[in-house]
Design a protein around this motif. Structure first.
Motif, PDB file in Angstrom:
ATOM      1  N   LEU A 179       0.841  -1.199   0.000  1.00 54.09           N
ATOM      2  CA  LEU A 179       0.000   0.000   0.000  1.00 54.09           C
ATOM      3  C   LEU A 179       0.874   1.247   0.000  1.00 54.09           C
ATOM      4  CD1 LEU A 179      -2.708  -1.123   2.570  1.00 54.09           C
ATOM      5  CD2 LEU A 179      -2.989  -0.925   0.089  1.00 54.09           C
ATOM      6  N   GLN A 180       0.473   2.229  -0.789  1.00 57.34           N
ATOM      7  CA  GLN A 180       1.171   3.495  -1.037  1.00 57.34           C
ATOM      8  C   GLN A 180       2.279   3.359  -2.082  1.00 57.34           C
ATOM      9  OE1 GLN A 180       2.444   5.021   2.846  1.00 57.34           O
ATOM     10  NE2 GLN A 180       0.435   5.939   3.177  1.00 57.34           N
ATOM     11  N   TYR A 181       2.392   2.194  -2.716  1.00 56.54           N
ATOM     12  CA  TYR A 181       3.431   1.971  -3.729  1.00 56.54           C
ATOM     13  C   TYR A 181       2.817   1.298  -4.958  1.00 56.54           C
ATOM     14  CZ  TYR A 181       7.109   3.138  -0.398  1.00 56.54           C
ATOM     15  OH  TYR A 181       7.917   3.798   0.493  1.00 56.54           O
ATOM     16  N   GLY A 182       3.501   1.462  -6.090  1.00 60.48           N
ATOM     17  CA  GLY A 182       3.107   0.780  -7.312  1.00 60.48           C
ATOM     18  C   GLY A 182       1.679   1.093  -7.701  1.00 60.48           C
ATOM     19  N   ARG A 183       0.945   0.051  -8.037  1.00 57.78           N
ATOM     20  CA  ARG A 183      -0.443   0.218  -8.452  1.00 57.78           C
ATOM     21  C   ARG A 183      -1.426  -0.076  -7.328  1.00 57.78           C
ATOM     22  NH1 ARG A 183      -0.371  -2.541 -14.556  1.00 57.78           N
ATOM     23  NH2 ARG A 183       1.259  -1.170 -15.415  1.00 57.78           N
ATOM     24  N   SER A 184      -0.919  -0.337  -6.131  1.00 56.30           N
ATOM     25  CA  SER A 184      -1.815  -0.497  -4.994  1.00 56.30           C
ATOM     26  C   SER A 184      -2.314   0.865  -4.540  1.00 56.30           C
ATOM     27  CB  SER A 184      -1.101  -1.220  -3.844  1.00 56.30           C
ATOM     28  OG  SER A 184      -0.929  -2.593  -4.141  1.00 56.30           O
ATOM     29  N   GLU A 185      -3.341   0.836  -3.701  1.00 56.84           N
ATOM     30  CA  GLU A 185      -3.992   2.079  -3.287  1.00 56.84           C
ATOM     31  C   GLU A 185      -3.026   2.974  -2.514  1.00 56.84           C
ATOM     32  OE1 GLU A 185      -7.941   3.372  -0.704  1.00 56.84           O
ATOM     33  OE2 GLU A 185      -7.893   1.465  -1.786  1.00 56.84           O
ATOM     34  N   LYS A 186      -3.072   4.265  -2.804  1.00 52.89           N
ATOM     35  CA  LYS A 186      -2.238   5.258  -2.116  1.00 52.89           C
ATOM     36  C   LYS A 186      -3.032   5.856  -0.940  1.00 52.89           C
ATOM     37  CE  LYS A 186       0.867   4.789  -5.406  1.00 52.89           C
ATOM     38  NZ  LYS A 186       0.105   4.084  -6.454  1.00 52.89           N
ATOM     39  N   CYS A 187      -3.411   4.987  -0.033  1.00 53.87           N
ATOM     40  CA  CYS A 187      -4.224   5.418   1.094  1.00 53.87           C
ATOM     41  C   CYS A 187      -3.351   6.111   2.142  1.00 53.87           C
ATOM     42  CB  CYS A 187      -4.928   4.213   1.724  1.00 53.87           C
ATOM     43  SG  CYS A 187      -3.795   2.888   2.213  1.00 53.87           S
ATOM     44  N   VAL A 188      -3.974   6.957   2.946  1.00 52.89           N
ATOM     45  CA  VAL A 188      -3.302   7.584   4.081  1.00 52.89           C
ATOM     46  C   VAL A 188      -3.455   6.673   5.289  1.00 52.89           C
ATOM     47  CG1 VAL A 188      -3.327   9.554   5.662  1.00 52.89           C
ATOM     48  CG2 VAL A 188      -3.617   9.915   3.200  1.00 52.89           C
ATOM     49  N   ILE A 189      -2.355   6.431   5.985  1.00 54.09           N
ATOM     50  CA  ILE A 189      -2.346   5.517   7.117  1.00 54.09           C
ATOM     51  C   ILE A 189      -2.373   6.327   8.405  1.00 54.09           C
ATOM     52  CG2 ILE A 189      -1.014   3.740   8.330  1.00 54.09           C
ATOM     53  CD1 ILE A 189       0.183   2.996   5.580  1.00 54.09           C
ATOM     54  N   THR A 190      -3.268   5.953   9.299  1.00 49.90           N
ATOM     55  CA  THR A 190      -3.301   6.543  10.631  1.00 49.90           C
ATOM     56  C   THR A 190      -3.093   5.435  11.657  1.00 49.90           C
ATOM     57  OG1 THR A 190      -5.711   6.305  10.741  1.00 49.90           O
ATOM     58  CG2 THR A 190      -4.846   8.405   9.921  1.00 49.90           C
ATOM     59  N   GLY A 191      -2.578   5.807  12.816  1.00 45.35           N
ATOM     60  CA  GLY A 191      -2.294   4.809  13.839  1.00 45.35           C
ATOM     61  C   GLY A 191      -0.970   4.116  13.570  1.00 45.35           C
ATOM     62  N   PRO A 192      -0.628   3.087  14.354  1.00 48.19           N
ATOM     63  CA  PRO A 192       0.647   2.381  14.202  1.00 48.19           C
ATOM     64  C   PRO A 192       0.800   1.781  12.806  1.00 48.19           C
ATOM     65  CG  PRO A 192      -0.377   1.836  16.303  1.00 48.19           C
ATOM     66  CD  PRO A 192      -1.392   2.599  15.526  1.00 48.19           C
ATOM     67  N   MET A 193       1.884   2.140  12.132  1.00 48.38           N
ATOM     68  CA  MET A 193       2.022   1.824  10.707  1.00 48.38           C
ATOM     69  C   MET A 193       2.190   0.335  10.443  1.00 48.38           C
ATOM     70  SD  MET A 193       5.847   3.400  10.075  1.00 48.38           S
ATOM     71  CE  MET A 193       5.735   3.163   8.306  1.00 48.38           C
ATOM     72  N   TRP A 194       3.029  -0.350  11.214  1.00 48.99           N
ATOM     73  CA  TRP A 194       3.268  -1.762  10.912  1.00 48.99           C
ATOM     74  C   TRP A 194       2.050  -2.616  11.273  1.00 48.99           C
ATOM     75  CZ3 TRP A 194       6.594  -0.850   7.655  1.00 48.99           C
ATOM     76  CH2 TRP A 194       7.762  -0.136   7.878  1.00 48.99           C
ATOM     77  N   ASP A 195       1.274  -2.191  12.283  1.00 48.61           N
ATOM     78  CA  ASP A 195       0.033  -2.896  12.590  1.00 48.61           C
ATOM     79  C   ASP A 195      -0.962  -2.756  11.445  1.00 48.61           C
ATOM     80  OD1 ASP A 195       1.080  -3.585  15.042  1.00 48.61           O
ATOM     81  OD2 ASP A 195      -0.158  -2.202  16.202  1.00 48.61           O
ATOM     82  N   PHE A 196      -1.043  -1.551  10.882  1.00 50.70           N
ATOM     83  CA  PHE A 196      -1.937  -1.312   9.745  1.00 50.70           C
ATOM     84  C   PHE A 196      -1.561  -2.219   8.577  1.00 50.70           C
ATOM     85  CE2 PHE A 196      -3.002   0.725   5.746  1.00 50.70           C
ATOM     86  CZ  PHE A 196      -4.286   1.198   5.946  1.00 50.70           C
TER      87      PHE A 196
END
Length: 285
Positions: free
Chosen positions: A65-82
């Protein structure tokens, strides 16, 4: 080694986000997660070695996520858990109950956290150049553990992205033999780095990527065997760092490859495949 054009990819919806992935081969499932450098995708990081693994495995090359052709979503909260939660949702969408993980850098930290939080979904892990903890055993990590983020900010800053800046970044931080970097790989990474959504995320630096997590406590809870496969000349983390990690996980192993830096799977794909497939073929249950 030259990289061939990427095969036709697919898309999958997973827990409210959309992933892009490439599906190659047949057999026991293996999930490949790439690094977090500018313009990185599953194919840019694993294209040279993926066909070797696909000879006897079903390989899912996933754009994080956020790379290539996957969704460029905004991440909130702990990043590795997400990322771990969404990757498990992707496994559910692909009907993959349990898999081996072969990961570079950013993707390896995702997989380590996933293995700690969802142990039933991971058979084994191969981790290259990842930084799950913010300290080293012998000395402070380079640039306060921010070398990757600083490089990303420098690439997108100033005059903005360029083919020359991409090659310089790869030569300085990712490859041992800069003369061996294929122009096709530089072009692939550069063109992907111009994606407007990816550029917007990069311009915001860390803000859309979630809260940084140190995984010290999680590493001790990983029950799957882990091979840390490292380049002797990794520009981010010298081999004393993965040795520390291998001692922090209950079933840790370490292999250090000579004449390789941060992307050994690209620099020496046949050697990387031989080492990694030997580890994966062991009985880990």
């Amino acid at each position: 080694m030259e990289i061939s054009p990427a095969p036709q990819g697919r898309y999958a919806a997973a827990d409210g986000v959309q992933y892009h992935y490439i599906d190659l081969g047949a057999g026991s499932p293996a999930i490949f997660l790439h690094g977090g450098g500018p313009g990185c995708t599953a194919w840019s990081d694993f294209g040279p070695v993926a066909p070797l693994f696909a000879g006897d495995r079903r390989c899912f090359l996933v754009d994080i996520l956020q790379y290539g052709r996957s969704e460029k979503c905004v991440i909130t909260g702990p990043m590795w858990d997400f990322h771990a939660r969404k990757t498990v949702a992707l496994m559910d969408a692909l009907d993959v109950g349990r898999a081996d993980f072969v990961c570079n850098s950013w993707g390896g930290t995702i997989a380590l956290n996933l293995a700690a939080k969802y142990p039933g979904r991971v058979r084994s892990l191969v981790i290259t150049g990842s930084m799950p903890v913010f300290y080293g055993p012998l000395a402070p990590l380079p640039e306060g553990a921010r070398r990757g983020r600083n490089a990303r900010d420098a690439y997108y800053g100033g005059s903005g992205p360029s083919w020359e800046k991409m090659r310089e970044l790869m030569a300085r931080l990712e490859w041992y033999d800069s003369d061996a970097i294929p122009d096709e790989t530089v072009t692939m990474r550069y063109e992907q780095s111009l994606d407007l959504d990816e550029t917007a995320l990069a311009a915001a630096s860390d803000d859309p990527r979630g809260e940084w997590q140190d995984l010290t406590d999680e590493l001790g809870r990983i029950t799957a065997p882990v091979l840390f496969a490292w380049g002797m000349h990794d520009a981010f983390l010298t081999p004393d760092y993965p040795l520390m990690l291998a001692r922090m996980v209950p079933r840790g192993h370490l292999y250090v490859m000579d004449h390789a830096s941060h992307h050994l799977q690209e620099e020496r794909p046949h050697d990387f495949h031989a080492i990694v497939t030997g580890f994966l073929d062991q009985r880990h249950d």
